[in-house]
Design a protein around this motif. Structure first.
Motif, PDB file in Angstrom:
ATOM      1  N   CYS A 123      28.886  -5.024 130.527  1.00  0.00           N
ATOM      2  CA  CYS A 123      29.037  -5.150 129.079  1.00  0.00           C
ATOM      3  C   CYS A 123      30.467  -5.541 128.733  1.00  0.00           C
ATOM      4  N   THR A 124      30.613  -6.246 127.624  1.00  0.00           N
ATOM      5  CA  THR A 124      31.908  -6.797 127.235  1.00  0.00           C
ATOM      6  C   THR A 124      32.780  -5.812 126.467  1.00  0.00           C
TER       7      THR A 124
ATOM      8  N   GLU B 193      32.189  -5.292 123.393  1.00  0.00           N
ATOM      9  CA  GLU B 193      31.827  -5.653 122.019  1.00  0.00           C
ATOM     10  C   GLU B 193      30.466  -5.051 121.694  1.00  0.00           C
ATOM     11  N   THR B 194      30.231  -4.813 120.411  1.00  0.00           N
ATOM     12  CA  THR B 194      28.941  -4.285 119.986  1.00  0.00           C
ATOM     13  C   THR B 194      28.412  -5.090 118.809  1.00  0.00           C
ATOM     14  N   ILE B 195      27.106  -5.056 118.645  1.00  0.00           N
ATOM     15  CA  ILE B 195      26.429  -5.611 117.482  1.00  0.00           C
ATOM     16  C   ILE B 195      25.535  -4.501 116.956  1.00  0.00           C
TER      17      ILE B 195
ATOM     18  N   PRO C 119      25.866  -2.185 122.650  1.00  0.00           N
ATOM     19  CA  PRO C 119      26.776  -2.982 123.478  1.00  0.00           C
ATOM     20  C   PRO C 119      26.197  -4.358 123.789  1.00  0.00           C
TER      21      PRO C 119
END
Length: 87
Positions: free
Chosen positions: A2-3, A5-7, A11
């Motif tokens: 996982c980067t 970043e989240t949306i 994740p």
């Protein structure tokens, strides 16, 4: 992996990014895409203008109390007050 970043709190991982890339490369159905408007909806037939206004915390609190009591937004209460004053 996982980067970080989240949306919407979820994740974003490499497999999701690869899936999105494959989907984009395959192409999208233009008719199925959500149509979006441009900006906020208008308030009337003519163009509107944003006006900056400085208020004290007490003035804002009074406006917010009235807005909550009447079920309106802060902007609606201010616009109504200006319309009454200008009448």
């Amino acid at each position: 992996m996982c980067t970080g970043e989240t949306i919407n709190g979820l994740p974003v991982c490499e497999d999701q990014i690869e899936e999105w890339a494959a989907e984009a490369e395959a192409g999208y159905d233009g008719g199925a895409l959500k149509k979006r408007g441009r900006g906020r909806p208008g308030r009337g037939a003519g163009p509107t203008q944003v006006v900056a206004l400085r208020l004290t915390s007490e003035e804002l609190a009074a406006i917010d109390v009235r807005a909550a009591h009447e079920g309106k937004t802060r902007s609606e209460v201010i616009r109504e007050a200006l319309a009454t004053f200008a009448a």
